[in-house]
Design a protein around this motif. Sequence first.
Motif, PDB file in Angstrom:
ATOM      1  N   LYS A 267       5.470   5.316   1.042  1.00 28.33           N
ATOM      2  CA  LYS A 267       5.499   3.848   1.036  1.00 28.33           C
ATOM      3  C   LYS A 267       6.172   3.379   2.323  1.00 28.33           C
ATOM      4  CE  LYS A 267       5.251  -0.407  -0.510  1.00 28.33           C
ATOM      5  NZ  LYS A 267       6.147  -0.960  -1.553  1.00 28.33           N
TER       6      LYS A 267
ATOM      7  N   VAL B 113       0.713  -1.111  -6.868  1.00 28.22           N
ATOM      8  CA  VAL B 113       0.362  -0.981  -5.457  1.00 28.22           C
ATOM      9  C   VAL B 113      -1.096  -0.540  -5.310  1.00 28.22           C
ATOM     10  CG1 VAL B 113       2.686  -0.470  -4.625  1.00 28.22           C
ATOM     11  CG2 VAL B 113       1.262   1.384  -5.504  1.00 28.22           C
TER      12      VAL B 113
ATOM     13  N   ASN C  83       0.830  -1.200   0.000  1.00 28.17           N
ATOM     14  CA  ASN C  83       0.000   0.000   0.000  1.00 28.17           C
ATOM     15  C   ASN C  83       0.865   1.251   0.000  1.00 28.17           C
ATOM     16  OD1 ASN C  83      -2.351  -1.625   0.342  1.00 28.17           O
ATOM     17  ND2 ASN C  83      -1.966  -1.705   2.549  1.00 28.17           N
TER      18      ASN C  83
END
Length: 301
Positions: A42, A76, A28
């Motif tokens: 991140k 992602v 994520n």
Amino acid sequence: MLANMGHAMDNGFLSKLAFWQTSQFMGNVGVFIASNSLWVCKPQQGQLAPVISQFLVQKNNWSQAFEALKSQFGRVRVQLVLSQQYYQLLQVEKPNVEPGEVTQALIWSVKDMVSEPVTDIHLDYFESSFISSSKVNVVVSSRQFLMQLASACDANGLDIAGVSIEELALSHVLAHDNMAHMLVAHLPQQELLLLVVKAGEVLMQRRVRGFNHLNKATLEELKQGLADNLSLEIQRSMDYFESQLRQAPVGSISILAEGDSSSLANLVSANFNQKVVAVNHDGVSNLLAQLALQELARGEV
């Protein structure tokens, strides 16, 4: 994810736009969508500091910006937080309709209060469990703009986990206890935001003009009236919170701003009994990208 405060909404902000299929994703990231750039956070394994990156958006080419994001971080899931220019936050009477019909009814409540035509309105709402009120907080954004973001992510194989706003993301800065706390937040060249939060719920929010260049103020300018002017706006918000919303005084005041925020907090503290502190950060946009990840957790409650 834009959510009813206290529990996640059954349908997220982009539920009707989620036309892509999810598959395997490489973790994520939190994304703060600023005026001309994406700020991306991140998380890293263990105790390592998160990676923060900025990707410029050239001529509203969102697909190119998200392509750059994918090049660095892979495929992602992204939790987006919109900057203030991309939405309006309004307080309106809650329509007296069935729960499943509230969102549709709110469109007609706000249509004369927003710049978007009815056909381009996309909205969601949240309300407080602490304040008994007939009003709800309505977030209005351009459906066309959200579709641009959705298409840009879809074209690059990215999954949008949810979309949130500054007020909800910034609520994570304050303590989650049984007291209300105030946050005074400022992004460069933007209006001032005064936010009151209790146990993660936004109880009050107010935007104030006249402080767009607060981050550039010198210590002398802060001493010569700017800190007192800010204190006056804080006091006005506190008075409204206590008298109109009938709430106990806030327990603390936090200042989130770039520039000499420590000196500003010290000067403001002379005007209040509450503790006034400056929030530590490496840039407010940077922090909002990190807070976007916490919004992802809210949506998964």
